[in-house]
Design an enzyme around this catalytic site. Structure first.
Site, mmCIF file in Angstrom:
data_model
loop_
_atom_site.group_PDB
_atom_site.id
_atom_site.type_symbol
_atom_site.label_atom_id
_atom_site.label_comp_id
_atom_site.label_asym_id
_atom_site.label_seq_id
_atom_site.Cartn_x
_atom_site.Cartn_y
_atom_site.Cartn_z
ATOM 1 N N LYS A 188 3.621 16.726 14.403
ATOM 2 C CA LYS A 188 2.470 16.180 15.093
ATOM 3 C C LYS A 188 1.884 17.109 14.222
ATOM 4 O O LYS A 188 0.733 17.252 14.093
ATOM 5 C CB LYS A 188 1.931 16.277 16.542
ATOM 6 C CG LYS A 188 2.119 14.981 16.999
ATOM 7 C CD LYS A 188 1.398 14.011 16.798
ATOM 8 C CE LYS A 188 1.261 12.580 17.597
ATOM 9 N NZ LYS A 188 0.942 11.582 17.168
ATOM 10 N N TYR A 206 8.060 17.129 24.988
ATOM 11 C CA TYR A 206 6.954 16.900 23.721
ATOM 12 C C TYR A 206 7.760 17.164 22.609
ATOM 13 O O TYR A 206 8.130 16.196 21.518
ATOM 14 C CB TYR A 206 5.583 17.024 23.419
ATOM 15 C CG TYR A 206 5.105 16.679 23.128
ATOM 16 C CD1 TYR A 206 4.866 15.036 23.232
ATOM 17 C CD2 TYR A 206 4.354 16.797 21.353
ATOM 18 C CE1 TYR A 206 4.153 14.159 22.409
ATOM 19 C CE2 TYR A 206 3.594 16.064 21.272
ATOM 20 C CZ TYR A 206 3.382 14.398 21.404
ATOM 21 O OH TYR A 206 2.822 13.810 20.674
HETATM 22 C C1 1JT Z 1 5.374 9.281 21.508
HETATM 23 C C2 1JT Z 1 5.514 9.073 22.599
HETATM 24 C C3 1JT Z 1 4.034 10.131 20.936
HETATM 25 C C4 1JT Z 1 4.279 9.715 23.854
HETATM 26 C C5 1JT Z 1 3.284 10.578 23.334
HETATM 27 C C6 1JT Z 1 2.817 10.336 22.499
HETATM 28 N N1 1JT Z 1 2.438 11.504 22.158
HETATM 29 C C7 1JT Z 1 1.163 11.787 22.903
HETATM 30 N N2 1JT Z 1 3.001 11.224 24.024
HETATM 31 C C8 1JT Z 1 2.007 11.051 25.046
HETATM 32 C C9 1JT Z 1 2.582 12.629 25.639
HETATM 33 C C10 1JT Z 1 4.650 12.396 25.426
HETATM 34 C C11 1JT Z 1 5.278 13.472 26.474
HETATM 35 C C12 1JT Z 1 4.304 14.858 26.964
HETATM 36 C C13 1JT Z 1 2.991 14.618 26.604
HETATM 37 C C14 1JT Z 1 2.090 13.771 25.866
HETATM 38 C C15 1JT Z 1 6.760 9.360 23.291
HETATM 39 C C16 1JT Z 1 6.972 7.252 22.501
HETATM 40 C C17 1JT Z 1 7.252 8.686 21.064
HETATM 41 C C18 1JT Z 1 6.015 8.906 20.536
HETATM 42 O O1 1JT Z 1 4.782 16.032 26.953
HETATM 43 C C19 1JT Z 1 4.836 16.853 28.194
HETATM 44 C C20 1JT Z 1 6.376 13.819 26.021
#
Ligand code: 1JT
Length: 256
Positions: A163, A156
């Site tokens: 965030k 993440y």
């Molecule tokens: C973005 C993306 C913001 C994916 C996102 C996000 N906020 C939550 N997610 C889902 C997520 C992503 C990862 C994760 C867990 C949940 C992608 C494009 C940019 C903005 O890691 C375990 C990586």
């Protein structure tokens, strides 16, 4: 039965497609009787969001790149012209470069870091400043966050830092806008298979791990996030501001 958002007007930023959390929220807001305005980012999304807006009965579908102050000014002018006032605003916008969600965090470039911050965190401040003067009877501003803001979730990375800043911005905005009876909150959603998440390395593994360990033993349904958004946007949420509400099947309470 009267809807929870009857006689309210809502602006939803961040509908990209049917899988977007913003789409689920817009649907629930309509179900509860709100009048809707949607924004999309860039010409590539125009047709899709216009189609979704028509299905939802949105009164306005406008382009708005939140990194451009002039586009936010244009949005405010269009809203002022078309709607009597504004009660609810949903900010469901984030971006980071793909490589910054797969390589070690320590390798994050300056430009990748700043881009994630600008689009995913500063944009809430810019949007709040733009819409607050239109929320003449008070209102509710909502954004979407994720557990990676306060815990290390593999991959993440730079989004977690963005965030974290977003969540701090929620508190400072709540303090500034509270005297105008404008509440500012975030929903921390469990991982959902949206279009942006699909591209993330090992995302399916994340979903499986959550479903295995979360108290409710399943993943988060966008409709659950949307119903919490209804609560926060409605008068039921009138005493809640500056908060992060987890809608994640309980995952965040677990230590192991
Ligand atoms: C973005 C993306 C913001 C994916 C996102 C996000 N906020 C939550 N997610 C889902 C997520 C992503 C990862 C994760 C867990 C949940 C992608 C494009 C940019 C903005 O890691 C375990 C990586």
């Amino acid at each position: 039965m009267a809807g929870l958002l009857e006689a309210k007007t809502a602006l939803v930023l961040g509908v990209a497609n049917r899988w977007s959390l913003a789409y689920a929220i817009a649907q629930a807001f309509r179900r509860e009787g709100a009048r809707l305005a949607l924004t999309y980012q860039g010409e590539r999304q125009k047709a899709t969001v216009e189609e979704l807006g028509a299905e939802l009965g949105a009164e306005l579908v406008l382009g708005c790149d939140v990194t451009q102050e002039s586009e936010l000014e244009g949005l405010a002018a269009a809203l002022k012209e078309a709607l009597p006032q504004l009660d609810c605003v949903v900010h469901s916008i984030a971006f980071a470069n793909r490589e910054d969600l797969s390589r070690p965090f320590v390798e994050t470039s300056r430009s990748g870091y700043l881009l994630a911050q600008e689009v995913s965190s500063y944009s809430l401040v810019a949007v709040a400043r733009t819409v607050a003067p239109l929320m003449r009877q008070g209102g509710s501003i909502l954004t979407l966050t994720y557990l990676g803001a306060t815990r290390v979730v593999p991959n993440y990375n730079v989004m977690g830092v963005a965030k974290a800043a977003l969540e701090a911005a929620v508190r400072y905005l709540a303090s500034d806008l509270g005297p105008s009876n404008i509440r500012v909150n975030a929903i921390s959603a469990g991982p959902v298979k949206t279009a942006s998440a699909r591209g993330v390395k090992d995302f399916i593994k994340v979903l499986d791990a959550v479903a295995e360990r979360a108290p409710l033993r399943r993943n988060t349904d966008p409709a659950e996030v949307a119903d919490t958004a209804v609560f926060l946007a409605s008068d039921l949420g009138r005493g809640v501001t500056g908060n992060i509400i987890f809608v994640d099947a309980g995952f965040q309470v677990m230590g192991l």
